[in-house]
Design a protein around this motif. Structure first.
Motif, mmCIF file in Angstrom:
data_model
loop_
_atom_site.group_PDB
_atom_site.id
_atom_site.type_symbol
_atom_site.label_atom_id
_atom_site.label_comp_id
_atom_site.label_asym_id
_atom_site.label_seq_id
_atom_site.Cartn_x
_atom_site.Cartn_y
_atom_site.Cartn_z
ATOM 1 N N ASP A 145 -29.231 -11.980 -76.566
ATOM 2 C CA ASP A 145 -29.695 -13.204 -76.898
ATOM 3 C C ASP A 145 -29.344 -13.883 -75.950
ATOM 4 O O ASP A 145 -29.514 -13.764 -74.332
ATOM 5 C CB ASP A 145 -28.468 -13.495 -78.252
ATOM 6 C CG ASP A 145 -27.648 -12.659 -77.031
ATOM 7 O OD1 ASP A 145 -26.426 -13.660 -77.440
ATOM 8 O OD2 ASP A 145 -27.022 -11.603 -76.506
ATOM 9 N N ARG A 146 -29.421 -15.585 -75.691
ATOM 10 C CA ARG A 146 -29.683 -15.974 -74.522
ATOM 11 C C ARG A 146 -28.367 -15.338 -73.361
ATOM 12 O O ARG A 146 -28.451 -15.590 -72.030
ATOM 13 C CB ARG A 146 -29.684 -17.320 -74.738
ATOM 14 C CG ARG A 146 -30.432 -18.079 -75.710
ATOM 15 C CD ARG A 146 -30.953 -19.133 -74.810
ATOM 16 N NE ARG A 146 -32.364 -20.130 -75.432
ATOM 17 C CZ ARG A 146 -32.916 -21.046 -74.984
ATOM 18 N NH1 ARG A 146 -32.494 -22.185 -73.546
ATOM 19 N NH2 ARG A 146 -34.306 -21.327 -74.519
ATOM 20 N N SER B 264 -32.411 -8.234 -82.772
ATOM 21 C CA SER B 264 -31.603 -9.245 -81.792
ATOM 22 C C SER B 264 -30.104 -8.724 -82.084
ATOM 23 O O SER B 264 -29.069 -8.104 -82.968
ATOM 24 C CB SER B 264 -31.796 -10.960 -82.111
ATOM 25 O OG SER B 264 -31.169 -11.202 -82.842
ATOM 26 N N PRO C 81 -26.229 -11.006 -81.442
ATOM 27 C CA PRO C 81 -25.014 -11.700 -82.277
ATOM 28 C C PRO C 81 -25.433 -12.629 -81.691
ATOM 29 O O PRO C 81 -25.781 -13.430 -79.921
ATOM 30 C CB PRO C 81 -23.923 -11.532 -81.892
ATOM 31 C CG PRO C 81 -23.616 -10.543 -81.029
ATOM 32 C CD PRO C 81 -24.618 -9.910 -81.438
ATOM 33 N N THR C 82 -25.739 -13.931 -82.397
ATOM 34 C CA THR C 82 -25.809 -15.060 -81.732
ATOM 35 C C THR C 82 -24.711 -16.570 -81.302
ATOM 36 O O THR C 82 -23.734 -14.993 -80.851
ATOM 37 C CB THR C 82 -26.311 -16.435 -82.888
ATOM 38 O OG1 THR C 82 -25.066 -16.449 -83.386
ATOM 39 C CG2 THR C 82 -27.167 -16.059 -84.006
ATOM 40 N N LEU C 83 -24.885 -17.264 -80.405
ATOM 41 C CA LEU C 83 -23.552 -17.851 -79.588
ATOM 42 C C LEU C 83 -22.447 -18.197 -80.807
ATOM 43 O O LEU C 83 -20.971 -18.383 -80.590
ATOM 44 C CB LEU C 83 -24.249 -18.662 -79.255
ATOM 45 C CG LEU C 83 -22.815 -19.674 -77.682
ATOM 46 C CD1 LEU C 83 -22.433 -18.238 -76.637
ATOM 47 C CD2 LEU C 83 -23.442 -20.415 -77.215
ATOM 48 N N ASN C 84 -23.505 -18.542 -82.066
ATOM 49 C CA ASN C 84 -21.561 -19.278 -82.835
ATOM 50 C C ASN C 84 -21.157 -17.726 -83.270
ATOM 51 O O ASN C 84 -19.944 -17.990 -83.561
ATOM 52 C CB ASN C 84 -22.687 -20.155 -83.554
ATOM 53 C CG ASN C 84 -23.395 -20.987 -83.428
ATOM 54 O OD1 ASN C 84 -22.699 -21.350 -82.332
ATOM 55 N ND2 ASN C 84 -23.659 -21.319 -84.142
ATOM 56 N N GLY C 85 -21.785 -16.994 -83.519
ATOM 57 C CA GLY C 85 -21.115 -15.544 -84.045
ATOM 58 C C GLY C 85 -20.449 -14.810 -83.115
ATOM 59 O O GLY C 85 -18.825 -14.498 -83.249
ATOM 60 N N ARG C 86 -20.660 -14.999 -81.594
ATOM 61 C CA ARG C 86 -19.296 -14.446 -80.485
ATOM 62 C C ARG C 86 -18.299 -15.831 -80.461
ATOM 63 O O ARG C 86 -17.555 -14.930 -80.290
ATOM 64 C CB ARG C 86 -20.395 -14.850 -79.416
ATOM 65 C CG ARG C 86 -21.789 -13.828 -79.513
ATOM 66 C CD ARG C 86 -22.241 -14.159 -77.763
ATOM 67 N NE ARG C 86 -22.906 -13.322 -77.110
ATOM 68 C CZ ARG C 86 -23.147 -11.965 -77.043
ATOM 69 N NH1 ARG C 86 -21.792 -10.924 -77.032
ATOM 70 N NH2 ARG C 86 -24.352 -11.321 -76.628
ATOM 71 N N LEU D 35 -27.134 -22.958 -76.179
ATOM 72 C CA LEU D 35 -27.284 -23.618 -77.722
ATOM 73 C C LEU D 35 -28.684 -23.579 -77.502
ATOM 74 O O LEU D 35 -29.303 -24.448 -78.396
ATOM 75 C CB LEU D 35 -26.585 -25.011 -77.518
ATOM 76 C CG LEU D 35 -25.385 -24.478 -77.672
ATOM 77 C CD1 LEU D 35 -24.723 -26.694 -77.762
ATOM 78 C CD2 LEU D 35 -24.790 -23.524 -78.804
ATOM 79 N N GLY D 36 -30.103 -22.829 -76.384
ATOM 80 C CA GLY D 36 -31.295 -23.386 -76.897
ATOM 81 C C GLY D 36 -31.976 -24.247 -76.405
ATOM 82 O O GLY D 36 -33.120 -24.334 -76.730
ATOM 83 N N ALA E 212 -24.267 -6.250 -78.602
ATOM 84 C CA ALA E 212 -25.281 -7.566 -78.087
ATOM 85 C C ALA E 212 -26.862 -7.219 -78.046
ATOM 86 O O ALA E 212 -26.649 -5.456 -77.744
ATOM 87 C CB ALA E 212 -24.167 -7.910 -76.890
#
Length: 697
Positions: free
Chosen positions: A100-101, A2, A4-9, A206-207, A97
């Protein structure tokens, strides 16, 4: 693996913004001023004037080299403008990427890389407060702590001077049209307008998909989650139709239903069984539905859900145009044909929903659970025309009611649950009566009683005879049941209609003629059409008391009044041909009913004036629950012979006798009954029996 997460971005974006801020602060003479942003000094104005025309773009791109891997070199700015502006969802919004969402959302809404970058920049302050002072500094205004169009494009290495970049904020562009981005401050020039991401979109990224958007909840949208159960409806034809819709690619379907909600319910059940959530909107207003449509489509794309809307209003054009989307399965259900002027952006597949064999006892039996009920289930549910989901909810309600009362499940529980699913909206033109009588309460000769039993059988088994056995003729005729009850006043016609409704387990609606008949031309027909259309769709018995007021004979046209009266009768004749409900007409003067109506009636039941023996039975039935004096039986026999009263008058006389006894504090006596009978004769203006009768005055 997977991405990067949203926080990583957001962390990478924050480093980039910090780099821009630090780069600008090195040559900003007001960088250390604690009041910076509250006023503009001459030095700041001169410095801003000396920037290149694309200072919000190329210059920022040069500043951003301190931002790490996400920085856009100034030399590549022109190339990256066009790369970001590409709408292809295959371009990832972040180097490396994965699924991810944010990437999934970009594909679902058709976002390009620049769109995804703008969205990420706009939502940054909603997730990380560290962005607020940074954006305040870049806005040169400590009070404006959201990203603006200029900031978002500048961080991407472009600016509002590029037509392709400006276009990403057009109302028809994917971000705004999809409801993902709100561009605020319309009175400002575009570069200075603030960007905001709706909270529902932030929560999704954020899920969090646990709750529907508040606007959808207020509009009455219901979320049907995916299920592992096999879809079950009351019709094999409906099962086949639902399976075809479920297997199709994203499609917009219009289902023309005979009974509202039946086909829509079957399709929704099939979609849920296939693992897809369904958003179901029940609307009666095209304007309200059109207003909530963009939010509904956004929710469907976020969840990968289908949309089911029913019933469609008559003026459904705005709603259909707002909902039609090539990437979302939308099912529009209603009793009217699709409008030729809807002209949506996508092709609408018009389907005729089958509805001939709904309400099967087998489905009821399956939904009521294991064990055979202690009553004839097929006969109890035969009058109801419900779909699979409606039967499921009605069965659940019946079981809950039986458990609440602490008794075994009965036919009354099942019929009450079914009535809740088919309650008509007739209160503005009719009065509802909950039947509380049965055939045991009727005192009639054998022939009219036999005809009333036949009428209940016609209403109960019409779907089998006219549908499965195909005994219905063509010409667009409905499968309604219409009967005329004729007889003198008080002979039991209205009571007979209530008995029919009670035997079928349906509510009785008595038409209020004062709210139907209108002095203006055409208004009476419109009011009648509303009533007929509602009864067609629901399960109830409709009573036209004193029906000769609207079903009277046509006459020779000698004036405009005659012409319009004949038009009213002609409309009723045509409407009865296509009627699908159950209706009873009553009249005191059968001769006043147009002969053309009698041809369209299923039964004409004559209610005769009661003879002495029947009058005795009527007196006894009316006084059965009252305390009785020893002389009451003889007084009843004498009154039945001496006073020729119909059933309604006998009931009124019995009520008078009851009040007299209650006021005296004793049982009902013969004198009370005689007084009540005399009162009814006096009310009718009739002569009392001669003075030879002992109690006559």
């Amino acid at each position: 693996m997977s991405g990067p997460t949203l926080n990583g971005r957001l962390a990478a974006l924050r480093e980039r913004v910090v780099g821009v801020v630090e780069s600008r602060a090195t040559d900003d003479p007001t960088a250390g001023d604690p009041l910076r942003g509250l006023y503009v000094t001459p030095e700041t104005a001169l410095r801003a004037a000396s920037r290149p025309l694309d200072g919000a773009g190329t210059a920022w791109a040069a500043d951003a080299t301190a931002g790490g891997a996400d920085a856009v070199p100034a030399a590549d700015a022109e190339r990256d403008v066009h790369a970001y502006a590409d709408v292809s969802a295959d371009v990832p919004p972040h180097p490396g990427a994965g699924t991810d969402r944010l990437s999934t959302l970009a594909r679902a809404f058709g976002l390009g890389a620049l769109d995804a970058h703008i969205l990420l920049t706009a939502l940054a302050p909603d997730v990380d407060r560290a962005f607020e002072p940074l954006f305040g500094y870049l806005n040169d205004d400590v009070g404006r702590r959201r990203a603006t169009v200029g900031i978002a494009l500048g961080l991407a290495g472009t600016g509002p001077h590029e037509a392709a970049a400006r276009d990403r904020f057009h109302p028809a562009a994917p971000l705004c049209a999809g409801g993902l981005l709100v561009v605020e401050d319309e009175d400002r020039p575009l570069p200075g307008r603030a960007l905001r991401v709706p909270e529902r979109v932030v929560a999704h990224l954020l899920g969090d998909d646990g709750r529907l958007d508040a606007g959808l909840r207020d509009a009455g949208v219901e979320l049907l989650p995916p299920t592992a159960d096999e879809p079950a409806t009351a019709s094999e034809a409906l099962d086949a139709l639902a399976a075809r819709v479920r297997a199709a690619a994203p499609v917009t379907v219009h289902l023309r239903e005979r009974i509202p909600g039946v086909a829509a319910d079957a399709v929704a059940t099939a979609l849920c069984a296939a693992g897809r959530p369904v958003l179901r909107l029940r609307t009666g207003s095209g304007e309200d539905g059109a207003a909530v449509a963009p939010v509904l489509l956004r929710e469907a794309r976020l969840r990968g859900a289908a949309v089911v809307v029913e019933p469609l209003p008559r003026e459904a054009g705005p709603l259909v145009r707002a909902l039609a989307a090539p990437d979302v399965t939308v099912v529009l259900a209603g009793t009217d044909a699709p409008g030729p002027r809807w002209a949506p952006r996508v092709e609408i597949l018009a389907l005729e929903a089958p509805g001939d064999d709904v309400g099967s006892a087998e489905l009821w039996r399956r939904e009521l659970g294991p064990g055979e009920p202690a009553f004839d289930l097929a006969e109890a549910v035969a009058p109801y025309r419900l779909g699979g989901g409606q039967i499921r909810r009605a069965a659940r309600s019946a079981r809950a009611l039986a458990a609440f009362e602490g008794t075994e499940l009965t036919a009354a529980h099942v019929q009450r649950g079914a009535r809740l699913m088919s309650a008509p909206l007739l209160d503005s033109h009719a009065r509802r009566v909950r039947p509380a009588v049965g055939f045991a309460d009727l005192v009639l000769p054998e022939e009219p009683l036999r005809e009333l039993h036949e009428l209940t059988a016609r209403a109960r088994y019409r779907d089998r005879v006219l549908g499965a056995w195909r005994l219905r003729t063509g010409g667009g005729r409905g499968r309604g049941v219409v009967a005329l009850f004729a007889g003198e006043s008080g002979t039991g016609k209205t009571l007979g209609a209530e008995v029919i409704a009670g035997e079928l387990g349906l509510d009785l609606y008595v038409v209020d003629l004062s709210s139907v008949v209108d002095k203006y031309v055409g208004e009476t027909e419109k009011n009648l059409e509303r009533i007929f259309a509602e009864v067609d769709r629901t399960d109830c018995v409709l009573l036209f008391d004193e029906a000769d007021a609207v079903f009277g004979k046509r006459s020779e046209v000698r004036s405009s009044h005659d012409r319009y009266a004949n038009l009213e009768s002609a409309y009723l004749l045509q409407r009865l041909e296509a009627f699908d409900g159950i209706a009873v007409l009553t009249t005191n003067l059968r001769a006043n009913i147009d002969e053309a109506f009698t041809r369209r009636l299923d039964l004409v039941v004559e209610f005769p004036f009661p003879d002495p023996e029947q009058r005795i039975s009527l007196w006894e039935a009316c006084l059965a629950g009252a305390p009785q004096a020893p002389d009451l039986a003889d007084a009843i026999a004498d009154c039945a012979k001496a006073f020729e009263l119909a059933g309604g008058a006998i009931r009124s006389a019995a009520v008078t006798a009851g009040y007299l006894a209650a006021a005296r504090g004793g049982p009902v006596t013969g004198d009370d009954v005689r007084t009540g009978a005399r009162r009814e004769y006096q009310k009718a203006g009739r002569l009392l029996p001669d003075a030879g009768v002992p109690w006559a005055p």
